[in-house]
Structure formats: C-alpha cells, structure tokens
Design an enzyme around this catalytic site. Structure first.
Site, short mmCIF file in Angstrom:
data_model
loop_
_atom_site.label_atom_id
_atom_site.label_comp_id
_atom_site.label_asym_id
_atom_site.label_seq_id
_atom_site.Cartn_x
_atom_site.Cartn_y
_atom_site.Cartn_z
N LYS A 33 0.87 -1.23 -0.51
CA LYS A 33 0.12 0.04 0.16
C LYS A 33 0.90 1.38 0.20
O LYS A 33 1.84 1.35 0.70
CB LYS A 33 -0.71 0.03 1.35
C1 E4P Z 1 -8.83 1.81 3.81
O1 E4P Z 1 -7.69 0.73 3.04
C2 E4P Z 1 -8.19 2.98 5.05
O2 E4P Z 1 -7.80 1.51 5.65
C3 E4P Z 1 -9.92 2.70 6.06
O3 E4P Z 1 -10.81 2.61 4.67
C4 E4P Z 1 -9.65 4.66 6.03
O4 E4P Z 1 -10.75 4.22 6.86
P1 E4P Z 1 -10.88 5.70 7.74
O5 E4P Z 1 -11.09 6.86 7.03
O6 E4P Z 1 -12.85 5.84 8.42
O7 E4P Z 1 -9.88 5.86 8.32
#
Ligand code: E4P
Length: 215
Positions: free
Chosen positions: A83
């Site tokens: 990522k």
């Molecule tokens: C995705 O990969 C992220 O980890 C996640 O969806 C972020 O979500 P949030 O905005 O609720 O922290």
C-alpha cells in the site's frame, strides 16, 4: 463485488473470514498502532488466515524508501499487496514495484486524476476514501462514479477499492456504482444481514409453528 475487511485486529479478521465471503484485508499504520503489535508479525498472522490480497502500507515517504519497504513487505507472504500513498513518490514506487511483479494498492485517493495516474503506473488497486470526503462536506460517492467512468473509458484493469466506508448505505451505493471491491470495518459488515422485518418474520414463523406443533 469483492469484500475486504478494514482492520488489523486478528479476532475480527477470523470472525469475518468465518462468514465465508471475505476476499481480502486492508491495514494501515493507524489500524496497526491501535493493536499495538509489530506490523510485520501481524501481517504474517493475517496472511495465515486470509489467502486473498492483504494490503500492507509503507511508512517511508520517499520513492526509494517506499520501494525498499515494499519489497520487504512483499516477502512476508505471496498475497501481500503493498500500500502506497497517492503522491508523486508513491506513483514512482508503484511503477517500480509493478515492474518487479509486486502488486500495489494506491491509498489516500481523493480526486480522479490520482486514480488515472496510478492506473497508468500499473496499480493493482486504487483506494478512494469516500467517508473522509463526506466528512468535509463533499460527495465521496461522486469520486467512485468518476473513477469508474475513467477506467471504463480506457479499459484500465486497476480495481476500484472503495475505502473509508462508514455505514451500509456507503456499501450499497458502491455496489450500485460498480466499485470492484469495498473494504469495510467489522462493525459495518455485521450490519449487512440485518433487517427488523427479517427478525419479526422469523419470530412469527416460529410462534405459529409452536402453537400448532408445541415445539
Ligand atoms: C483503507 O484502506 C483505509 O484503511 C480505511 O478505509 C480508512 O478509513 P477511515 O477514513 O475510516 O479511517
């Protein structure tokens, strides 16, 4: 449509996996910090449970550092997806890791041209954060629609992974908009099979049956 769980909590991952419909996992530094565990060790544990794509985020901010970390993360298990942030350095790292046959998930996507650029760099996944866009008074779903249109116009194979999902309506709208994947927190997944009329109907069926047959 694929369903990933958005957590680094092993109990939640195991419980979601037991549903039989879980396709992958996303983690991020915040989620790992919440667990207070070693990132590499937890990724290995997650990959033991879930054989689909498991996103592992890099901490470095420069392309060289991201590539180095990405190569290390990819060695943890064959289903690791590295990522990377939707930055210029993230884009360069995406191209480099793609050229090494390492799959990437380009995260923190907030506008459609980021999605266009990372698709050109060969990203496996792009993660538009719809909840965080809603949080600032804009329309997160509009981003999903725009990316879908761009990817369909040119036949990009990068999968749209709808992220920052906060409630079942987000999931429903993503499914209608043609998002390829949604990554969802455990407490939201738990709501997907709920409806009060299902519970009420079931109670009535059982009560009627017991009235006649006594058990
Ligand atoms: C995705 O990969 C992220 O980890 C996640 O969806 C972020 O979500 P949030 O905005 O609720 O922290």
């Amino acid at each position: 449509m694929q369903l990933y769980i958005d957590t680094a909590n092993l109990d939640e991952i195991k419980e979601a996996h037991d549903l039989g419909v879980l396709d992958g996992v996303t983690t991020n530094p915040t989620l790992i910090a919440r667990e207070g565990v070693d990132y590499g060790k937890r990724l290995a544990e997650i990959c033991e449970v879930v054989k689909g794509p498991v996103s592992a985020e890099v901490i470095a901010l420069d392309a060289a550092g991201m590539i180095e970390e990405g190569v290390q993360r990819a060695e943890i298990a064959e289903n690791i997806v590295v990522k990377l942030p939707c930055t210029v350095d993230g884009l360069k790292a995406c191209k480099s890791l793609t050229d090494r046959d390492i799959r990437t998930n380009l995260t923190l996507c907030f506008q459609p041209l980021q999605a266009l650029m990372v698709a050109k760099a060969g990203a496996f996944l792009v993660s538009p954060f719809i909840g965080r866009i809603d949080d600032i008074g804009e329309d997160g779903m509009d981003l999903i629609h725009r990316i879908r249109a761009i990817y369909d116009n040119y036949g990009f194979e990068t999968k749209i992974l709808a992220a920052s999902i906060r409630h079942p309506k987000h999931m429903l709208d993503c499914a209608l908009a043609g998002a390829d994947v949604a990554t969802v927190p455990f407490k939201v997944i738990a709501q997907f099979m709920q409806h009060p009329l299902t519970d009420k109907g079931l109670d009535a069926f059982l009560a009627d049956y017991q009235k006649t047959f006594g058990r």
